[in-house]
Design a protein around this motif. Structure first.
Motif: not given
Length: 582
Positions: A65-82, A56-63
């Motif tokens: 967007t806000n790094p914290r907001a991107l981290a929230e979205s990414l964390a939601e996806e990662l919580r699906k991993v068993d 989230a930190m390295v992709l937020a600027k080119p995307a």
């Protein structure tokens, strides 16, 4: 690699990548965004979790967007991993992952499935890398001044191969200089001695070592008395080739004691005979990278004691050097730099990357050779990266006292003598226990000391302890088994987490061209195993062999066996054997 045997760090990196793919598909991330700087690494503090990603930190600027907001979205996806138990966002957008215990148990199974290939990588993608190391003048046996560079170069070659590179191990034979004429004259002197002539004291400037006596004897057997009364112009070229040939045989034998074998011995004399320096000069002139000019007077020199001479100069300043460099001397012969330039051009013809291992005393020439390689490779349409690793000398000690040596008398500590005294594995591992550019002491007493303060012993003792435990288990009729891995708890899994770092350590060490990282890691792994072993001293239920619990014993034996495999794999990269007994 099949899904079942994907290592845990590779699996988590893949999960992060899949999560980013999902965000792109949802429009949260733009398509085509560069992910090269995204990392998944162990957390610095285990209290924060097992792994962390900076995605989230390295992709937020080119995307945009806000790094914290991107981290929230990414964390939601990662919580699906068993395999992931928890996902936490730290600071402005770092993501910490805590993996399930079963994920670490699966890593033990992966180590078992992969065996000798655990930690191997394809990150090198078959890149052809030429590693040149040792390259000592062929004027005598290997001495300890050559040892550290030899080990660093050979271990680096092994590391790069393990990481998927196509490696050529090369030795550059400097057989075209004045030192080879001196060698030839010294060998001819010993040839006369072998015929019974009184040669008196060895003349000043000759090589005085006893190692040339066998060369003289061999020359007598090869040539008889043909060159006893011949003029120097007749015997010098013959003895030059003969003596170099014998010295290379001696050098190869010395290196073999260290377990080192080169793929290629490149001759400077052959390079010059083939006209390679002239070809390099012609190419450089054609591209306006060599011109005829005068060198500036050295600092402190005046016109009264400095006579400017027009020489062919390489435009090294175009490539970051502080002055242009002559490629020929005033008599038309090649400077060392001119010959070296042509040699590297030759190497680059058959490699995608070049690495040289040099003594630290050559640091002053690094910039100019890098400039030359950049000019020759980039200018010819091929960008061949070139790296020089500088290696500091080793100070030899006996019980803390310096070992006295004299170059003048030919008295020095040979590599062969040291290997025979303390062993190949001790020499090789010890040479990698410090960064190559750091000063090093080699104390004959300390390197064979059976102590935890001796890293060679400490790592080999870990493997020997494991081997001994497995032998005792066999005698007791108990075998390693993965059936009871769910019995492994926090203490055992902490050890697995250290072992699981091996694949990523291999890749990072290969990328940095730093084989000592493997030695450092093995010391950490050995320390973790010894710490686990010591738990059983105060807590009998934590011993590997638990007399009244076959299931936990089998599971811990399985764990110990896997730790031993990782130790073996790491030592194999360094060219060190894993001993079963000490």
């Amino acid at each position: 690699m099949s899904k079942a045997t994907k290592t845990i760090h590779a699996a988590m990196a893949a999960h992060v990548s899949s999560a980013l793919d999902a965000l792109q598909a949802a429009g949260t991330l733009p398509e085509g965004i560069e992910r090269g700087n995204v990392t998944v690494e162990p957390t610095r503090d285990p209290a924060h979790g097992d792994l962390a990603t900076n995605a989230a930190m390295v992709l937020a600027k080119p995307a945009k967007t806000n790094p914290r907001a991107l981290a929230e979205s990414l964390a939601e996806e990662l919580r699906k991993v068993d395999a992931i138990d928890s996902v936490e966002i730290a600071g402005p957008g770092f993501i910490n992952l805590r993996l399930s215990d079963n994920a670490w148990r699966d890593e033990l199974r992966a180590i078992a499935a992969l065996g000798e290939t655990y930690g191997r990588s394809t990150v090198g993608e078959g890149t052809r890398v030429n590693v040149e190391y040792v390259s000592a003048n062929p004027t005598g046996p290997m001495h300890m001044g050559h040892c550290r560079g030899a080990v660093v170069g050979d271990a680096l070659a092994g590391l790069l191969e393990f990481a998927g590179h196509d490696v050529t191990r090369e030795y550059y034979v400097n057989d075209a200089g004045s030192q080879v004429d001196t060698l030839a004259r010294s060998a001819h002197l010993r040839y006369r001695e072998a015929h019974g002539q009184d040669i008196g004291d060895i003349p000043e400037g000759y090589y005085p070592g006893e190692y040339l006596k066998p060369v003289g004897e061999a020359a007598r057997e090869r040539f008889g008395d043909t060159y006893l009364e011949a003029t120097e112009s007749e015997w010098l070229p013959v003895f030059r080739g003969f003596a170099v040939e014998r010295m290379i045989e001696l050098i190869k034998a010395d290196l073999a004691l260290l377990g080192i074998e080169h793929d290629l011995f490149a001759s400077e004399a052959e390079l010059q005979a083939a006209g390679k320096p002239e070809a390099a000069e012609a190419w450089l002139r054609e591209h306006d990278l060599v011109y005829d000019g005068e060198l500036e007077a050295p600092k402190g020199k005046t016109l009264d004691d400095w006579e400017p001479v027009e020489l062919p100069l390489f435009r090294a300043t175009r490539f970051g050097d502080d002055q242009d460099r002559p490629i020929r001397k005033s008599d038309g012969s090649w400077t060392y730099f001119g010959a070296d330039l042509a040699y590297h051009f030759q190497k680059a013809e058959n490699a995608d990357a070049l690495i040289d291992i040099w003594g630290a005393d050559h640091s002053g020439t690094v910039k100019r050779i890098k400039a030359a390689v950049a000019a020759l490779t980039e200018g010819s349409g091929r960008n061949v990266p070139f790296d020089v690793k500088l290696v500091q000398m080793v100070q030899l000690l006996r019980d803390g006292e310096p070992v006295k040596m004299s170059k003048r008398s030919g008295q020095f500590v040979t590599l062969a003598d040291v290997v025979r005294e303390v062993g190949k594995d001790v020499v090789r591992f010890t040479m990698l226990t410090r960064k190559p550019d750091a000063q090093m002491e080699f104390d004959f007493a300390k390197v064979v000391e059976a102590s935890k303060d001796n890293p060679v012993f400490y790592v080999q003792y870990a493997h020997a302890r494991i081997a001994s435990t497995l032998r005792k288990a066999t005698a007791a009729g108990v075998a390693p088994s993965a059936d009871g891995l769910d019995r492994l708890g926090e203490e055992e899994l902490a050890l697995v987490k250290v072992a699981a770092q091996f694949p990523r350590i291999v890749e990072s060490a290969a990328a940095a061209r730093e084989p000592h990282r493997i030695a450092f890691y093995l010391q950490d792994l050995a320390a973790a195993f010894h710490a686990f072993w010591n738990l059983g001293n105060d807590r009998p239920e934590m011993r590997i062999l638990v007399e009244d619990d076959a299931e936990i014993t089998s599971a811990r034996l399985f764990l110990a066996e896997r730790i031993g495999q990782v130790v073996r794999n790491g030592l194999a990269i360094l060219g060190v054997e894993a001993v079963d007994e000490l």
